[in-house]
Scaffold this active site. Structure first.
Site, PDB file in Angstrom:
ATOM      1  N   CYS A 141     -26.861 -10.429 -37.842  1.00 16.73           N
ATOM      2  CA  CYS A 141     -25.437 -10.366 -38.164  1.00 16.73           C
ATOM      3  C   CYS A 141     -24.726 -11.626 -37.690  1.00 16.73           C
ATOM      4  O   CYS A 141     -24.434 -11.775 -36.497  1.00 16.73           O
ATOM      5  CB  CYS A 141     -24.808  -9.128 -37.534  1.00 16.73           C
ATOM      6  SG  CYS A 141     -23.030  -9.033 -37.815  1.00 16.73           S
ATOM      7  N   CYS A 144     -21.241 -11.086 -36.207  1.00 15.72           N
ATOM      8  CA  CYS A 144     -21.240 -10.516 -34.853  1.00 15.72           C
ATOM      9  C   CYS A 144     -21.639 -11.566 -33.819  1.00 15.72           C
ATOM     10  O   CYS A 144     -21.057 -11.644 -32.743  1.00 15.72           O
ATOM     11  CB  CYS A 144     -22.258  -9.383 -34.705  1.00 15.72           C
ATOM     12  SG  CYS A 144     -22.371  -8.255 -36.071  1.00 15.72           S
ATOM     13  N   ASP A 145     -22.661 -12.343 -34.125  1.00 14.78           N
ATOM     14  CA  ASP A 145     -23.301 -13.153 -33.082  1.00 14.78           C
ATOM     15  C   ASP A 145     -23.169 -14.668 -33.253  1.00 14.78           C
ATOM     16  O   ASP A 145     -23.567 -15.421 -32.366  1.00 14.78           O
ATOM     17  CB  ASP A 145     -24.802 -12.805 -33.020  1.00 14.78           C
ATOM     18  CG  ASP A 145     -25.023 -11.349 -32.629  1.00 14.78           C
ATOM     19  OD1 ASP A 145     -24.175 -10.812 -31.902  1.00 14.78           O
ATOM     20  OD2 ASP A 145     -26.029 -10.761 -33.050  1.00 14.78           O
TER      21      ASP A 145
END
Ligand code: NDP
Length: 335
Positions: A141, A144-145
């Site tokens: 992701c 997200c990261d």
């Protein structure tokens, strides 16, 4: 075998941000919802580390902690939880029926929030830490990261729209992004290809499969092992992060043939509401969204699904059989 049977106004399948937000709203509306938590209680956020883009947490919050808070909030208003996995669903008559190994659950309205799962390569080193390097440089992701890879050299594995979108997004942070694709032509749409091929920070390695994520628990990812699909040669490509972007799989196997799905298997909702093709069944979160896939959008659609379910129950007496409900739905706002 006779199973324990229970009946509920609203049953919610899934306990990620969509399912738990639906539970908070349904519980506050006095519907005493039952959440069936599924195989990954808390959903995909429980395998992320810090969540920095969920509104209301200026300093960020750990994914599992955010999900614990949502669960407590749902519980506070009377949500019941069943830690189990459904292996059969019958949406052909009201009440809808769901079966686990030992219980049969009946629902006057059903909210499906079973999410989607990132597809993984299944290679050594890919599993979540401490078994592998998941969370230590291996991710699925970018939104997200990505932030954790500022100034780093990373790879993105895949050749579809997701891979090129993730690669393009990651150029905001990474010093270099290398897309590794198993063929020499991309599956992604022309427009995404143009964008990625013209991005100076993106390189491509063609005809190559990643056969192992390299690194240790101390170093994190230090490289990937490559297998050339044309020559059969093995090599190592040094990098500090590896994003697997080979697609997502909506968790809809249980409902196939009973509810309308799109070509890829996502549940079709009507757009303005979270209604599905079966009146009384609503869907929210990633199980019906291949586009945004964010915790906050999942939560938003969870709220919508609960409000839709509440309105549905207000308008359709529970003793009505499904065919009468279908007819009524066409005459009401749900149609
Ligand atoms: P796709 O199935 O379209 O692409 C998956 C890619 O991963 C393919 O290139 C495939 O290779 C590769 N792949 C699959 N399995 C493996 C494996 N085991 N090892 C190596 N490579 C593998 O999935 P996407 O998630 O990219 O897209 C899904 C849908 O969502 C599509 O319809 C897409 O258009 C849509 N989407 C749209 C976006 C947008 O419009 N902004 C953004 C993201 C997705 P191969 O090509 O060889 O099969």
């Amino acid at each position: 075998m006779n199973k324990t049977r229970s009946r509920h106004n609203v049953v919610i399948i899934g306990s990620g941000p969509a399912g738990l937000t639906a539970a908070i709203y349904a519980a506050r509306a006095g519907l005493r919802p039952l959440v069936i938590e599924g195989p990954q209680p808390g959903g995909q956020l429980t395998i992320t580390t810090e969540v920095e883009n969920f509104p209301g947490f200026a300093a960020g919050i750990q994914g599992p902690a955010l999900m614990d808070e949502m669960r407590l909030q749902a519980q506070r208003f009377g949500t019941e939880f069943l830690v189990s996995y459904i292996n059969r669903a019958d949406l052909t008559r009201r009440p809808f029926r769901l079966f686990t190994d030992d219980v049969a659950v009946e629902a006057d309205a059903l909210i499906i929030a079973s999410g989607a799962s990132a597809k993984w390569l299944g290679v050594p080193g890919e599993a979540p830490s401490p078994r592998g390097l998941g969370g230590l440089g291996v991710s699925a992701c970018a939104t997200c990261d990505g932030f954790f890879f500022k100034g780093k050299s990373i790879v993105v594995i895949g050749g579809g729209d997701t891979a090129l979108e993730e690669a393009t997004y990651l150029t905001r942070y990474a010093s270099r992004v290398t897309v590794i694709h198993r063929r020499e032509t991309l599956r992604a749409s022309k427009i995404m290809q143009e964008k990625a091929l013209h991005n100076e920070k993106i390189d491509f390695i063609w005809n190559s499969e990643v056969s192992e994520m390299l690194g240790t628990q101390q170093t994190g990812v230090t490289g990937v092992r490559l297998h050339d699909t044309v020559t059969g040669e093995e090599s190592v490509f040094a990098c500090e992060g590896a994003f697997v972007a080979i697609g997502h799989k909506p968790n809809t196997e249980l409902f196939a043939g009973q509810i309308e799905l799109d070509d890829v298997g996502y549940i079709k909702t009507n757009g303005r509401t979270m209604e599905t093709s079966v009146p009384g069944v609503f869907a929210c979160g990633d199980v019906q969204d291949s586009s945004y896939r964010q915790a906050v959008t999942a939560a938003g659609t969870g709220c919508m699904a609960a409000i839709d379910a509440e309105r549905f129950l207000d308008h359709t007496p529970t003793e009505w059989p499904l065919e009468v409900v279908v007819k009524a739905a066409h005459e009401m706002a749900f149609a």
